[in-house]
Design a protein around this motif. Sequence first.
Motif, short mmCIF file in Angstrom:
data_model
loop_
_atom_site.label_atom_id
_atom_site.label_comp_id
_atom_site.label_asym_id
_atom_site.label_seq_id
_atom_site.Cartn_x
_atom_site.Cartn_y
_atom_site.Cartn_z
N CYS A 114 -35.13 -1.13 -103.26
CA CYS A 114 -35.96 0.09 -103.32
C CYS A 114 -35.64 0.90 -104.57
CB CYS A 114 -35.79 0.93 -102.07
SG CYS A 114 -34.09 1.44 -101.72
N GLU A 115 -34.38 0.99 -104.91
CA GLU A 115 -33.96 1.72 -106.11
C GLU A 115 -34.54 1.06 -107.37
OE1 GLU A 115 -29.81 3.58 -107.67
OE2 GLU A 115 -29.77 1.42 -107.24
N ASP A 116 -34.56 -0.27 -107.38
CA ASP A 116 -35.10 -1.00 -108.52
C ASP A 116 -36.59 -0.78 -108.70
OD1 ASP A 116 -32.56 -2.04 -108.92
OD2 ASP A 116 -33.00 -3.96 -107.97
N HIS A 117 -37.31 -0.55 -107.62
CA HIS A 117 -38.77 -0.37 -107.68
C HIS A 117 -39.21 1.08 -107.80
CE1 HIS A 117 -38.73 -4.55 -106.38
NE2 HIS A 117 -39.95 -4.60 -106.88
N CYS A 118 -38.26 2.00 -107.80
CA CYS A 118 -38.58 3.42 -107.86
C CYS A 118 -38.58 3.90 -109.31
CB CYS A 118 -37.59 4.24 -107.04
SG CYS A 118 -37.96 6.01 -107.04
N ASP A 119 -39.77 3.97 -109.91
CA ASP A 119 -39.89 4.41 -111.30
C ASP A 119 -39.46 5.86 -111.48
OD1 ASP A 119 -40.80 1.93 -112.10
OD2 ASP A 119 -42.92 2.49 -112.00
N ALA A 120 -39.57 6.67 -110.44
CA ALA A 120 -39.19 8.08 -110.53
C ALA A 120 -37.69 8.28 -110.45
CB ALA A 120 -39.88 8.87 -109.42
N GLY A 121 -36.95 7.24 -110.09
CA GLY A 121 -35.50 7.36 -109.95
C GLY A 121 -35.09 8.24 -108.79
N ALA A 122 -35.90 8.30 -107.76
CA ALA A 122 -35.65 9.18 -106.63
C ALA A 122 -34.69 8.59 -105.60
CB ALA A 122 -36.97 9.54 -105.95
N ILE A 123 -34.43 7.29 -105.67
CA ILE A 123 -33.56 6.64 -104.68
C ILE A 123 -32.25 6.26 -105.35
CG2 ILE A 123 -33.30 4.74 -103.05
CD1 ILE A 123 -36.37 4.60 -102.92
N ARG A 124 -31.17 6.75 -104.77
CA ARG A 124 -29.81 6.44 -105.23
C ARG A 124 -28.99 6.02 -104.02
NH1 ARG A 124 -30.91 5.86 -110.12
NH2 ARG A 124 -31.01 7.62 -111.50
N PHE A 125 -27.86 5.37 -104.28
CA PHE A 125 -27.00 4.92 -103.19
C PHE A 125 -25.62 5.57 -103.31
CE2 PHE A 125 -30.35 1.93 -103.08
CZ PHE A 125 -30.44 1.51 -101.76
N ARG A 126 -25.15 6.13 -102.20
CA ARG A 126 -23.82 6.73 -102.12
C ARG A 126 -22.92 5.73 -101.42
NH1 ARG A 126 -21.93 9.54 -97.87
NH2 ARG A 126 -24.04 9.95 -97.13
N LEU A 127 -21.82 5.34 -102.11
CA LEU A 127 -20.90 4.37 -101.54
C LEU A 127 -20.20 4.95 -100.32
CD1 LEU A 127 -19.32 2.85 -104.76
CD2 LEU A 127 -21.10 1.89 -103.31
N MET A 128 -20.03 4.08 -99.32
CA MET A 128 -19.37 4.45 -98.08
C MET A 128 -18.24 3.45 -97.84
SD MET A 128 -22.87 5.20 -95.94
CE MET A 128 -22.05 5.34 -94.38
N THR A 129 -17.57 3.55 -96.72
CA THR A 129 -16.50 2.61 -96.39
C THR A 129 -17.05 1.25 -96.00
OG1 THR A 129 -16.51 3.33 -94.09
CG2 THR A 129 -14.99 4.47 -95.59
N ALA A 130 -16.20 0.25 -96.01
CA ALA A 130 -16.52 -1.11 -95.55
C ALA A 130 -17.65 -1.76 -96.35
CB ALA A 130 -16.84 -1.12 -94.06
N GLY A 131 -17.77 -1.44 -97.63
CA GLY A 131 -18.74 -2.10 -98.48
C GLY A 131 -20.18 -1.67 -98.26
N ARG A 132 -20.37 -0.60 -97.51
CA ARG A 132 -21.72 -0.13 -97.25
C ARG A 132 -22.11 0.93 -98.28
NH1 ARG A 132 -21.87 2.61 -92.25
NH2 ARG A 132 -19.75 3.21 -92.71
N ALA A 133 -23.42 1.17 -98.38
CA ALA A 133 -23.93 2.23 -99.26
C ALA A 133 -25.09 2.92 -98.55
CB ALA A 133 -24.39 1.64 -100.58
N GLN A 134 -25.08 4.23 -98.61
CA GLN A 134 -26.12 5.03 -97.94
C GLN A 134 -27.21 5.39 -98.95
OE1 GLN A 134 -26.28 6.03 -94.61
NE2 GLN A 134 -28.29 6.75 -95.18
N PRO A 135 -28.45 4.94 -98.71
CA PRO A 135 -29.53 5.32 -99.61
C PRO A 135 -29.86 6.80 -99.44
CG PRO A 135 -30.40 4.09 -97.76
CD PRO A 135 -28.91 4.09 -97.61
N GLU A 136 -30.08 7.47 -100.55
CA GLU A 136 -30.45 8.88 -100.52
C GLU A 136 -31.71 9.05 -101.36
OE1 GLU A 136 -26.97 10.91 -101.90
OE2 GLU A 136 -26.00 10.77 -99.93
N VAL A 137 -32.71 9.69 -100.78
CA VAL A 137 -33.97 9.93 -101.47
C VAL A 137 -34.01 11.39 -101.90
CG1 VAL A 137 -36.49 9.91 -101.27
CG2 VAL A 137 -35.14 8.19 -100.06
#
Length: 179
Positions: A114-137
């Motif tokens: 989703c981040e790769d397809h967002c031309d506006a740069g509105a989607i970023r990922f916040r790293l979490m524990t255990a190799g997970r990442a939380q998407p933030e819009v």
Amino acid sequence: MSTATSFSLGRRSILKGRFDGSFALRPPGALGAGLFEEACSHCGDCALECPQAIIVADEEGFPKVDVSARGCTFCGTCAEVCEDGAILSAEGWDVRASVDDTCLSVQGVSCRTCEDHCDAGAIRFRLMTAGRAQPEVSLDDCTGCGACVAPCPSDAISLLRSAPQPSTSQPTASENQNV
């Protein structure tokens, strides 16, 4: 693609027995509910001329946007060809992307589609524990184009209608699009 509204249902939805909170995503610049239905003649010109081929007819024959294959570029073609005045020129509308817990990154699988397809740069990922990442819009940066919806491998992205913001000025056509 799933869609839901983040504020109360419209009178039209209730009268038609639609209590699930879903809404028809009208083309950018569509007049508000009631006004749009009165002005639109169901001619289909907006759907025929849409370069992205994302405008389809709903169950009543009114145009709606379907981003299940690709997003809206806000090119304005639908407004240009609407001779009824049901769709006005606009640069966006009052929906924003929302990511649910079925997101692969939330589940610990590396995915940033989703981040790769967002031309506006509105989607970023916040790293979490255990190799997970939380998407933030970023609601300020998200245009609601829907380009992130179709490529999501887990169908975790929906377009949600933004809550109306109080304003002292006249509403724009995109703000005028209520459920």
